[in-house]
Design an enzyme around this catalytic site. Structure first.
Site, PDB file in Angstrom:
ATOM      1  N   ASP A  12       9.339 -34.202  24.857  1.00 56.14           N
ATOM      2  CA  ASP A  12       9.104 -33.873  23.517  1.00 56.14           C
ATOM      3  C   ASP A  12       7.837 -33.059  23.790  1.00 56.14           C
ATOM      4  O   ASP A  12       6.729 -33.513  23.891  1.00 56.14           O
ATOM      5  CB  ASP A  12       8.857 -35.205  23.084  1.00 56.14           C
ATOM      6  CG  ASP A  12       8.599 -35.105  21.390  1.00 56.14           C
ATOM      7  OD1 ASP A  12       8.652 -33.804  21.012  1.00 56.14           O
ATOM      8  OD2 ASP A  12       8.630 -35.926  20.583  1.00 56.14           O
ATOM      9  N   TRP A  60       5.169 -41.881  19.328  1.00 59.06           N
ATOM     10  CA  TRP A  60       5.094 -41.386  18.100  1.00 59.06           C
ATOM     11  C   TRP A  60       5.995 -42.428  17.294  1.00 59.06           C
ATOM     12  O   TRP A  60       7.087 -42.867  17.704  1.00 59.06           O
ATOM     13  CB  TRP A  60       5.809 -39.971  18.138  1.00 59.06           C
ATOM     14  CG  TRP A  60       5.829 -39.451  16.850  1.00 59.06           C
ATOM     15  CD1 TRP A  60       5.105 -39.323  15.735  1.00 59.06           C
ATOM     16  CD2 TRP A  60       7.250 -38.556  16.458  1.00 59.06           C
ATOM     17  NE1 TRP A  60       5.530 -38.561  14.802  1.00 59.06           N
ATOM     18  CE2 TRP A  60       6.641 -38.167  15.172  1.00 59.06           C
ATOM     19  CE3 TRP A  60       8.465 -38.373  16.905  1.00 59.06           C
ATOM     20  CZ2 TRP A  60       7.899 -37.269  14.293  1.00 59.06           C
ATOM     21  CZ3 TRP A  60       9.144 -37.715  16.256  1.00 59.06           C
ATOM     22  CH2 TRP A  60       9.022 -37.070  14.946  1.00 59.06           C
ATOM     23  N   ALA A  74       5.473 -31.261  21.305  1.00 62.34           N
ATOM     24  CA  ALA A  74       4.937 -30.939  19.754  1.00 62.34           C
ATOM     25  C   ALA A  74       3.468 -30.150  19.867  1.00 62.34           C
ATOM     26  O   ALA A  74       3.242 -29.924  18.745  1.00 62.34           O
ATOM     27  CB  ALA A  74       4.940 -32.505  19.068  1.00 62.34           C
ATOM     28  N   LYS A 129       2.690 -27.611  14.871  1.00 59.49           N
ATOM     29  CA  LYS A 129       1.308 -27.669  14.988  1.00 59.49           C
ATOM     30  C   LYS A 129       0.657 -26.417  15.629  1.00 59.49           C
ATOM     31  O   LYS A 129      -0.404 -25.941  15.272  1.00 59.49           O
ATOM     32  CB  LYS A 129       0.928 -28.687  16.124  1.00 59.49           C
ATOM     33  CG  LYS A 129       1.652 -30.030  15.818  1.00 59.49           C
ATOM     34  CD  LYS A 129       1.290 -30.967  14.677  1.00 59.49           C
ATOM     35  CE  LYS A 129       2.540 -32.112  14.721  1.00 59.49           C
ATOM     36  NZ  LYS A 129       2.141 -33.255  13.872  1.00 59.49           N
TER      37      LYS A 129
HETATM   38  C1  LIG Z   1       5.290 -36.645  19.438  1.00 59.84           C
HETATM   39  C2  LIG Z   1       5.851 -35.863  18.436  1.00 59.84           C
HETATM   40  N1  LIG Z   1       7.083 -35.212  18.421  1.00 59.84           N
HETATM   41  C3  LIG Z   1       7.673 -34.676  17.450  1.00 59.84           C
HETATM   42  C4  LIG Z   1       7.105 -34.365  16.356  1.00 59.84           C
HETATM   43  C5  LIG Z   1       7.551 -33.695  15.207  1.00 59.84           C
HETATM   44  O1  LIG Z   1       7.098 -32.746  14.449  1.00 59.84           O
HETATM   45  P1  LIG Z   1       7.668 -31.930  13.127  1.00 59.84           P
HETATM   46  O2  LIG Z   1       9.110 -32.375  12.923  1.00 59.84           O
HETATM   47  O3  LIG Z   1       6.831 -31.862  12.293  1.00 59.84           O
HETATM   48  O4  LIG Z   1       7.879 -30.429  13.981  1.00 59.84           O
HETATM   49  C6  LIG Z   1       5.739 -34.970  16.076  1.00 59.84           C
HETATM   50  C7  LIG Z   1       4.992 -34.595  14.830  1.00 59.84           C
HETATM   51  O5  LIG Z   1       3.959 -35.217  14.584  1.00 59.84           O
HETATM   52  C8  LIG Z   1       5.093 -35.602  17.128  1.00 59.84           C
HETATM   53  O6  LIG Z   1       3.985 -36.075  16.933  1.00 59.84           O
END
Ligand SMILES: Cc1ncc(COP(=O)(O)O)c(C=O)c1O
Length: 393
Positions: A208, A127, A210, A243
């Protein structure tokens, strides 16, 4: 004060969102930003979320401050959703955060507080915000091989060879499921081998999570995390509800440290202190929506059914694109698209091909070829495959 301040480089995803919005072409296709979309291109509020919000509006009688860690019910429900009882609660310290982004940042802050010399190991493809978050917390990062660009699958040998260089006390960042951007996940045997390697090297995994629910299902997607948590003495977790609950703009996340029971209170107090110095109290509304849904059997059934349908739609799109690409190009060059998991795949395209895709055909993917399968629909899959054929022949 600001005369010499350089203009920051715009984040690649945000820049692509802006370019897409400014494109006047009718048939443009957005496979850039990582949000779920319906067949007609909407990112709807889930039915269970609407119902939970109505309940909250009706019954909530105060908006006074809560604890620095956020609402207890949210933390307990999320612990169960993520860990499924794999470890006793006496080992779990957790705080709410504004989204998964902040959860990643707060875990990095925790690592820096405990061990500033720790290196965070990150998959070579990841990411785009991981490295900026790690560096903003003052930590160093190293990369390990992940994607086998030939097969479109996992570079298992490269991954495990690189992680042999991890030092005791280092942190290995792993995507819990639906790896962003590759869509290539670890299989059960890979997680078992990962646990053995981390144990032998004395390193700490940082998961992580997500996209729980977008890969194979809520429990299956947490299988790797649960295996590591049950086997290793220390595990760090950052999870997002953006998500799987569609709560993107409400900013709902959780940062968690799984430790020995006699360290739990210290970790909980440290995480709460880190919240205090970053934003004090995490936002409440989205977390309360999540805990309302997870604690009400009927809302939970509705949420899970809608999430299952979202997962199925993304998987159908993925298979349909892989088939259309095979038919259009007469080759297996894009076979990896069909076997990946979750929202994303890397299309094996050169930078020039990615630019041509956008400029000549209005198909927007990220600069590394990441494409969001949820952005496809039955109306545009063929056009997308034909555009890819045109830029690659
Ligand atoms: C791998 C990963 N980690 C963390 C996030 C963080 O998401 P958010 O801050 O929108 O909850 C995302 C969002 O795209 C992600 O793809």
């Amino acid at each position: 004060m600001f005369e010499t301040l350089p203009a920051p480089k715009l984040d690649a995803i945000i820049a692509l969102m802006q370019a897409y919005a400014a494109d006047p072409r009718e048939g443009k296709i957005d496979l850039g930003v990582g949000v779920y979309r319906t067949e007609d291109g909407r990112t709807p509020v889930m039915a269970a979320v609407k119902a939970a919000e109505a309940q909250i509006v009706e019954t909530q009688d105060s908006k006074s401050y809560l604890a620095l860690a956020g609402d207890r019910a949210f933390l307990e429900q999320m612990e169960a959703l993520l860990l499924g009882g794999a470890v006793p609660s006496e080992r779990v310290a957790a705080v709410g955060t504004p989204g998964g982004t902040s959860a990643v940042r707060q875990i990095c802050e925790l690592v820096r507080t405990a061990r500033p010399e720790a290196v965070i190991w990150v998959s070579a493809q990841t990411w785009p915000n991981h490295l900026p978050l790690i560096r903003a917390a003052g930590l160093n990062a190293q990369s390990y091989r992940y994607l086998d660009t030939q097969s479109g699958g996992l570079d298992r040998a490269g991954l495990f060879a690189d992680l042999e260089h991890v030092s005791a006390g280092d942190v290995v960042l792993l995507h819990g499921c639906c790896h962003n951007p590759t869509g290539v996940d670890l299989a059960a045997q890979d997680w078992a081998d990962m646990a053995a390697l981390l144990e032998r090297r004395g390193a700490v995994p940082f998961i992580d999570m997500a996209y729980q629910g977008f890969g194979e299902g809520l429990d299956a997607d947490a299988g790797g995390l649960r295996h590591l948590a049950a086997r290793l003495p220390e595990v760090l977790v950052a999870a997002s509800c953006s998500k799987n609950f569609g709560l993107y703009r409400e900013r709902v996340g959780i940062a968690m440290a799984i430790v020995a029971p006699d360290r739990r209170d210290t970790l909980a107090a440290t995480l709460a202190g880190l919240n205090r110095q970053a934003f004090a109290f995490p936002p409440d509304h989205g977390g309360r929506v999540v805990s309302t849904i997870l604690s009400d059997p009927s809302l939970r059934r509705s949420w899970q059914a809608e999430l299952d349908a979202m997962r199925a739609r993304v998987q159908d799109n993925r298979r349909a694109l892989a088939d259309a690409l095979r038919a259009a190009t007469g080759s297996d060059r894009f076979a990896g698209v069909g076997s990946a998991q979750g929202m994303f795949s890397i299309l094996p395209l050169s930078p020039a091909e990615i630019t041509a895709l956008r400029d000549a055909h209005g198909v927007y993917v990220l600069g590394d070829g990441r494409a969001n399968m949820a952005g496809l629909s039955s109306r545009n899959i063929m056009a997308c495959a034909e555009a890819i054929r045109d830029v690659t022949r």
